[in-house]
Motif scaffolding. Structure first.
Motif, PDB file in Angstrom:
ATOM      1  N   VAL A  43      48.887  67.050   2.963  1.00 49.12           N
ATOM      2  CA  VAL A  43      47.531  66.351   2.887  1.00 49.12           C
ATOM      3  C   VAL A  43      47.329  64.904   3.568  1.00 49.12           C
ATOM      4  CG1 VAL A  43      45.550  65.850   1.495  1.00 49.12           C
ATOM      5  CG2 VAL A  43      47.025  67.887   0.904  1.00 49.12           C
ATOM      6  N   CYS A  63      39.694  69.023  -1.371  1.00 44.69           N
ATOM      7  CA  CYS A  63      40.407  68.096  -2.345  1.00 44.69           C
ATOM      8  C   CYS A  63      39.432  68.135  -3.527  1.00 44.69           C
ATOM      9  CB  CYS A  63      40.559  66.834  -1.861  1.00 44.69           C
ATOM     10  SG  CYS A  63      42.116  66.859  -0.463  1.00 44.69           S
ATOM     11  N   ASN A 110      41.824  66.987  -6.369  1.00 44.17           N
ATOM     12  CA  ASN A 110      42.862  65.775  -6.289  1.00 44.17           C
ATOM     13  C   ASN A 110      41.862  64.498  -6.232  1.00 44.17           C
ATOM     14  OD1 ASN A 110      44.514  63.509  -5.394  1.00 44.17           O
ATOM     15  ND2 ASN A 110      45.759  64.946  -4.510  1.00 44.17           N
ATOM     16  N   MET A 147      42.881  61.399  -4.081  1.00 45.55           N
ATOM     17  CA  MET A 147      42.773  61.792  -2.486  1.00 45.55           C
ATOM     18  C   MET A 147      41.147  61.807  -2.208  1.00 45.55           C
ATOM     19  SD  MET A 147      44.351  62.184   0.173  1.00 45.55           S
ATOM     20  CE  MET A 147      46.194  62.300  -0.289  1.00 45.55           C
ATOM     21  N   CYS A 148      40.379  62.270  -3.055  1.00 46.17           N
ATOM     22  CA  CYS A 148      39.037  62.417  -2.837  1.00 46.17           C
ATOM     23  C   CYS A 148      38.609  60.796  -2.535  1.00 46.17           C
ATOM     24  CB  CYS A 148      38.330  63.066  -3.620  1.00 46.17           C
ATOM     25  SG  CYS A 148      38.270  65.061  -3.751  1.00 46.17           S
TER      26      CYS A 148
END
Length: 563
Positions: free
Chosen positions: A399, A432, A438, A441-442
């Protein structure tokens, strides 16, 4: 009938007496007298405080519509009574609807055949005015009964059966409005005879507006009552495919939309021959036409699953791959989306030709390097949209690495690369947020997206809106968790951008069919930022949204100012 019920329907003797009075009156009036009596009865039916008298006037008007054989009616003579009957179609009283349907049906049948061309635009306009007071999502009660809109649709279909294309456009627009205000149950029974006429018009029409509108009308049936088109697939498919090459963009776009709806209806039965047809079309067209065919390809491939067969998938793969470095920007964008959808139903080895250690596309691309790099950026966005899990199965792809590649594209000085990168980042944000949640990550994606978009300093609304097209694409499909993230990002950009650009995206995100519950859920999820969102909403969006039919008379529910 009693005044409390507001109906004469429960008393057959009263109805009989009213009808006898109407019969005696009808035989004693001439043309001028007929007009005067009808005007008086309509005025009384609309305004008399006594419900029984209002209903009695409706009963008498029904007889005046059908039984005055000695009176010749022109369109002008009939129009006031036509308007009256269509107004009664909004009634919730079953007896009123019964007499209104009979009166309208009889009145329309009495218009001489030579006046039908003049009747058509008048009828379309009167129906439009009659449904206008209804809110979005409301149906016309008079249409939602057995044979409800058939008296009106019969006039429209008669116009479509003739060879006068000038009459086809208002007839198609009229049918489309009937469909919008009829519930699915009654629409199914009333559109079975319509499909064949529409298909003939689609194949014979030469005027662009007519072709575009017939595809809109067919699309409504495919969406609302697809079963009525199930036996027409063999006729519809070649008609849509042929229209993909039309010189008119609205015709091409609407044909592509219909084709995607048709695939959902027919499932896997005709996927292989359709893919073969589209593959041939992509090879033989260029520019904007090729772009539309590729957009249709994307829609079809999204429905193809694994039913197409390896041989045709391989052929399509090679065709789409060649279009990734096409000289036309729009073709590269559409090819990236279509190829991304195709890779979702192929093995990971095909994806390795573009990403990972074995990537070879840029080495052997046939066009210039800039076009090939843009095509690859479009493909990356298309893959993240259609099958991010398969991309992450490619060796060394994580990712984080995918996001880095998307971020680099979005930072490009080339507008096409930047748009492709931004689109990919937004689809990864969806992945995400929803598919593989996540939060960390967002948060990084939101920061990256904001940084990329904030680089745009253009003051021209068209260019600014172009950047926001990617937000708009995401706004069309998103659910509440992702909608909240998009709202936060948009609110952070309101000071940097022309308000209209952000407003356009908000209005797409907050579209009427999502309902008030969607907006309220977004506001609740925003927490501490809800007040700021409401303030922005009230100041910048409330006028546009409050004027949409769905909000008429409901502004208090959503906390909108009364405008």
């Amino acid at each position: 009938g009693s005044s409390s019920s507001g109906s004469t329907g429960g008393n057959s003797e009263t109805v009989a007496a009213v009808k006898e009075a109407a019969r005696l009156l009808i035989v004693s009036v001439d043309q001028e007298g007929w007009v005067e009596v009808v005007d008086f009865l309509m005025q009384t039916a609309r305004s008399d405080p006594e419900a029984t008298r209002r209903t009695a006037c409706v009963v008498m008007l029904a007889d005046f519509s059908s039984d005055a054989k000695n009176v010749e009616l022109s369109v002008g003579d009939a129009q006031p009574l036509l308007r009256f009957w269509l107004e009664q179609f909004r009634s919730s009283d079953a007896n009123i609807l019964h007499f209104a349907w009979g009166g309208l049906n009889a009145l329309l049948q009495r218009i001489p055949a030579e006046d039908r061309s003049a009747l058509l635009p008048v009828l379309v306009r009167e129906v439009h005015d009659a449904v206008h007071p209804l809110k979005d999502g409301q149906y016309m009660p008079g249409f939602c009964r057995p044979r409800g809109f058939e008296p009106v649709s019969a006039v429209y279909l008669a116009a479509l059966r003739l060879k006068v294309q000038n009459d086809w456009l208002p007839a198609l627009e009229g049918l489309s409005e009937l469909f919008r205000y009829t519930d699915v149950e009654n629409l199914e029974s009333q559109t079975k005879s319509v499909a064949g006429v529409l298909i003939r018009v689609a194949s014979e029409a030469t005027v662009a507006d007519v072709k575009a509108n017939v595809f809109v009308t067919i699309g409504q049936i495919l969406q609302l009552v697809p079963q009525n088109m199930s036996t027409m697939v063999a006729q519809l498919q070649p008609t849509f495919v042929k229209a993909l090459r039309d010189v008119s963009k609205p015709v091409r776009v609407r044909a592509a939309r219909c084709l995607s709806q048709l695939i959902a209806l027919q499932g896997s039965k005709r996927i292989k021959p359709l893919l073969t047809e589209l593959n041939t079309a992509v090879k033989s067209c260029e520019g904007a036409v090729c772009e539309t065919v590729l957009q249709a390809f994307y829609a079809v491939l999204r429905s193809a699953e694994d039913s197409a067969g390896d041989e045709i998938k391989e052929e399509v793969f090679q065709t789409l791959k060649k279009r990734l470095d096409d000289a036309h920007d729009g073709v590269r964008v559409a090819a990236g989306a279509a190829l991304g959808a195709l890779l979702s139903i192929m093995t990971v080895t095909y994806m390795e030709q573009f990403f990972g250690e074995k990537a070879s596309f840029l080495k052997y691309a046939s066009n210039d390097a800039a076009a090939a790099e843009h095509g690859l950026a479009c493909l990356l966005a298309g893959v993240v949209r259609s099958c991010p899990d398969r991309l992450l199965a490619v060796q060394q792809q994580t990712v984080k690495s995918v996001n880095l590649a998307l971020f680099n594209n979005a930072q490009s000085a080339q507008p096409g690369m930047a748009a492709a990168g931004l689109e990919g980042l937004l689809w990864m944000l969806q992945y995400c947020s929803v598919t593989a949640p996540n939060e960390e990550m967002c948060a990084k994606l939101e920061q990256g997206i904001h940084a990329c978009v904030a680089k745009v300093t253009s003051d021209t609304i068209d260019e600014t809106l172009d950047v926001f097209q990617q937000f708009i694409i995401l706004a069309k499909v998103t659910a509440v968790p992702l909608a909240v993230r998009v709202i936060r990002m948009l609110m952070g950009l309101t000071k940097s951008f022309r308000t209209k650009a952000v407003k356009q995206t908000f209005l797409t995100l907050l579209r009427p069919d999502r309902g008030l519950a969607f907006y309220q859920a977004c506001r609740e999820a925003l927490g501490a930022e809800a007040d700021a969102f409401k303030a922005y909403f009230d100041n910048e969006l409330s006028y546009e949204i409050a004027n949409k039919a769905m909000f008429k008379g409901r502004v208090d529910e959503f906390g909108l100012p009364n405008l």
